[in-house]
Design an enzyme around this catalytic site. Structure first.
Site, PDB file in Angstrom:
ATOM      1  N   LYS A 432       0.823  -1.222   0.000  1.00 53.87           N
ATOM      2  CA  LYS A 432       0.000   0.000   0.000  1.00 53.87           C
ATOM      3  C   LYS A 432       0.848   1.260   0.000  1.00 53.87           C
ATOM      4  CE  LYS A 432      -3.878  -2.312   2.224  1.00 53.87           C
ATOM      5  NZ  LYS A 432      -3.340  -3.669   1.961  1.00 53.87           N
ATOM      6  N   ASN A 474      -1.025  -8.616   1.284  1.00 55.56           N
ATOM      7  CA  ASN A 474      -1.829  -9.018   2.442  1.00 55.56           C
ATOM      8  C   ASN A 474      -1.278 -10.324   2.993  1.00 55.56           C
ATOM      9  OD1 ASN A 474      -3.407  -6.899   1.422  1.00 55.56           O
ATOM     10  ND2 ASN A 474      -5.242  -7.801   2.304  1.00 55.56           N
TER      11      ASN A 474
END
Length: 642
Positions: A432, A474
């Site tokens: 991110k 993730n």
């Protein structure tokens, strides 16, 4: 009462009737052997006299050796190859002694005028007949009793609603599982059908369970046989094939279990068994094989003092577990929350008997005094910085706290490490941070810039601290991932919420993430950002569907899936590297870890931007982040307002 009668009858049979039967069987074997060589004509007078005389000593000799070889001590219901071997040995020794008695009594003395001896062929036939009669009765009793018991249990299991099982794989592991299901009286499941891709096995059966087709027919056969549970018994299949079969099995809307691979069984040192079957894990459904990293790179941890910030968290605790394998001198868990850290230390102390030593210190990376204290007390040589606020929506609501913890907590920890001469410092970053659209990602990108700036300072001053960062996708099952949310929603009966039907994410397992961090420490020369090749991204909607199936439920029928729309700061697709990084990135010797080289932010601009962030407010924080991270933007494409 009935069981007691059966038990009493069994004892009578074993202690009285069985020896009588054996005497009859042995003598009948000799008579039949002699009769065979008479072309089934009536026996001569000499033969009849010999038979009558032999009964007098054949009976006690045979019974004596049968007792000596414990043929009357075995439990009939467990009679098998061992009992058959004992019977063969006893019959052979008894036959040899009887042959010697024949020679003495008839061949040498001519007792009762009989000079007839059994020839070798007659003796062999008599021996085989003895083995068939005496051994067969024992094996037959077991087979009949076992078949009756299995039939009773099978009827009871169907009547009482036992789990109906499909076994995938008619090889050795499938055979073991079927055997153990029978041995456990079907309490762990009633096998109803086997599937296997080998066409030569299809149409046959194992233990009476039919092999009905190939693996592509799993859903069809599961419906036909009303299967509740599918057991994937294919340890020799490759990871890709295992994954394909797991996907097929999950579409049958049954509970799915699978065996470990042959490599896993070899590493664990355990033999194949029903007990090794386990539930399907999300790692088994990754769109790529799990990356096997090179443990040799981690030898730098040998004898070192390792400080793990955020050590009680999901990734921090796995870092601790993985580091234990490389012989560190001591591990220090530094965390704000005592419960997880305490539980982790207790578990590892039990497993590793207190070696290496694990210490816990409670404190925040935002507290300079707490950091100074722990660095001064333990003098760590390796720092793994996992402490951070990671929850995207929460950090959108609390952006100033994200800056305090992620940016200045990292800066303070890194500067303290530099001051104390730490040799290696590894930051846990995130995908991110690449073209960030949220505060959490933007703060993580700032920490990458900070570490690269410190790495340049070290290089200019010929210092020894090597700074590096690791970008994750993730992490399956980590506290900040979507997985725990989905599990909770499924447990509550739904609905499962997905923000967008097309949203994708890169996923890696917690062990992969921990290994990547440890290896980055060994590979770093200073200032790099390490990225794992994570294959193709996973659609979150598909992941939600698979998690529902893993629970034995049907998506959209048993559990609803609702599309809620993208949340503030949320991207549709994540990226692993900046455009300028992609052009110059290099693969390491592992070929699955890539290095992106340091960018060159202006030191003065970085210092000025950090100073502004120190005094940021809820209103100004996004603009202050934008001044440092030029590609920070909202998902709609506009830059956040100052």
């Amino acid at each position: 009462m009935r069981k007691q009668k059966e038990k009493h009858f069994g004892l009578v049979m074993q202690r009285l009737l069985l020896p009588v039967y054996d005497v009859v069987a042995v003598n009948l074997s000799y008579i039949l052997a002699m009769w065979t060589f008479q072309n089934f004509d009536p026996l001569s007078d000499d033969d009849l006299r010999m038979v009558l005389l032999r009964i007098l000593y054949v009976a006690p000799i045979s019974l004596g050796f049968f007792f000596l070889f414990h043929l009357y001590h075995s439990l009939w219901k467990y009679a098998g190859s061992d009992e058959l071997g004992q019977c063969a040995a006893a019959a052979a020794v008894a036959g040899a002694v009887c042959f010697f008695a024949d020679w003495v009594l008839f061949g040498f003395h001519g007792l009762w005028g009989v000079h007839r001896q059994l020839n070798p062929a007659e003796l062999l036939i008599a021996y085989l007949l003895t083995l068939m009669f005496c051994g067969g009765i024992r094996i037959s009793y077991r087979a009949i009793r076992r078949s009756k018991h299995q039939l009773t249990m099978l009827r009871r299991s169907n009547r009482q609603g036992f789990t109906r099982v499909m076994v995938v794989g008619a090889g050795d592991m499938g055979n073991i599982v079927l055997s153990e299901l029978r041995a456990n009286d079907f309490r762990k499941g009633t096998p109803c059908v086997v599937v296997d891709d080998d066409r030569t096995k299809q149409g046959k059966s194992i233990y009476g369970v039919p092999i009905r087709g190939g693996c592509d027919r799993i859903p069809e056969l599961a419906a036909k046989y009303q299967i509740n549970e599918i057991l994937l018994c294919i340890p020799s299949a490759g990871e890709e094939r295992q994954r394909q079969l797991t996907e097929i099995a999950l579409h049958a809307n049954c509970a799915v279990k699978l065996t470990p691979s042959l490599l896993e069984m070899k590493e664990s040192g355990t033999a194949a068994s029903l007990g090794q079957l386990r539930e399907v894990r999300l790692e088994d459904l990754l769109m790529r094989p799990q990356v096997q990293l090179d443990p040799k790179v981690c030898v730098y941890l040998l004898g070192q003092t390792i400080l793990i910030t955020g050590g009680g968290g999901s990734i921090g605790s796995e870092l601790c577990r993985q580091a234990m394998h490389y012989g560190p001198g001591r591990i220090i868990l530094f965390d704000m929350y005592e419960n997880n850290a305490f539980s982790l230390k207790a578990a590892l102390d039990r497993e590793y008997k207190g070696t290496p030593q694990i210490e816990i210190r409670i404190g925040s990376v935002q507290d300079p005094e707490a950091l100074e204290s722990v660095f001064a007390e333990f003098e760590p040589t390796v720092v793994l910085h996992a402490a951070a606020h990671k929850h995207v929506p929460l950090m959108e609501d609390c952006p100033v706290e994200a800056v305090k913890n992620n940016v200045f907590g990292t800066l303070l920890t890194a500067e303290t490490a530099l001051r104390h001469g730490v040799r290696r410092f590894v930051l846990l970053s995130t995908d991110k941070a690449v073209n960030p659209t949220n505060v959490m990602g933007a703060t993580k990108r700032v920490t990458e810039l900070i570490l690269q700036s410190l790495a340049r300072r070290v290089a200019k001053q010929n210092g020894q601290t090597r700074f590096a960062a690791v970008r994750f996708g993730n992490v399956l099952g980590s506290s900040g991932s979507v997985i725990p949310l989905f599990r909770e929603q499924i447990r509550a009966g739904g609905p499962v919420t997905v923000t967008d039907p097309d949203i994708t994410r890169y996923f890696m397992s917690i062990p992969e993430a921990a290994q990547l961090v440890l290896q980055a420490g060994g590979l770093s020369a200073g200032g790099e950002i390490f990225v794992l090749d994570m294959g193709e991204p996973v659609r979150i909607l598909h992941l939600a569907e698979q998690m529902i199936r893993l629970s034995g439920l049907r998506p959209y029928e048993d559990i609803a899936i609702n599309i809620t729309g993208l949340r503030p700061g949320e991207k549709l697709h994540e990226e692993l590297a900046l455009e300028e990084e992609l052009a110059a990135r290099e693969a390491t010797a592992n070929n699955k870890i890539y290095i992106t080289f340091p960018t060159e932010p202006e030191e003065e601009a970085l210092a000025a931007g950090l100073e502004r962030l120190r005094h940021c407010t809820q209103a100004s924080v996004r603009g202050d982040l934008r001044a440092l991270v030029g590609n920070y933007h909202t998902p709609g494409g506009s830059n956040p307002a100052a």
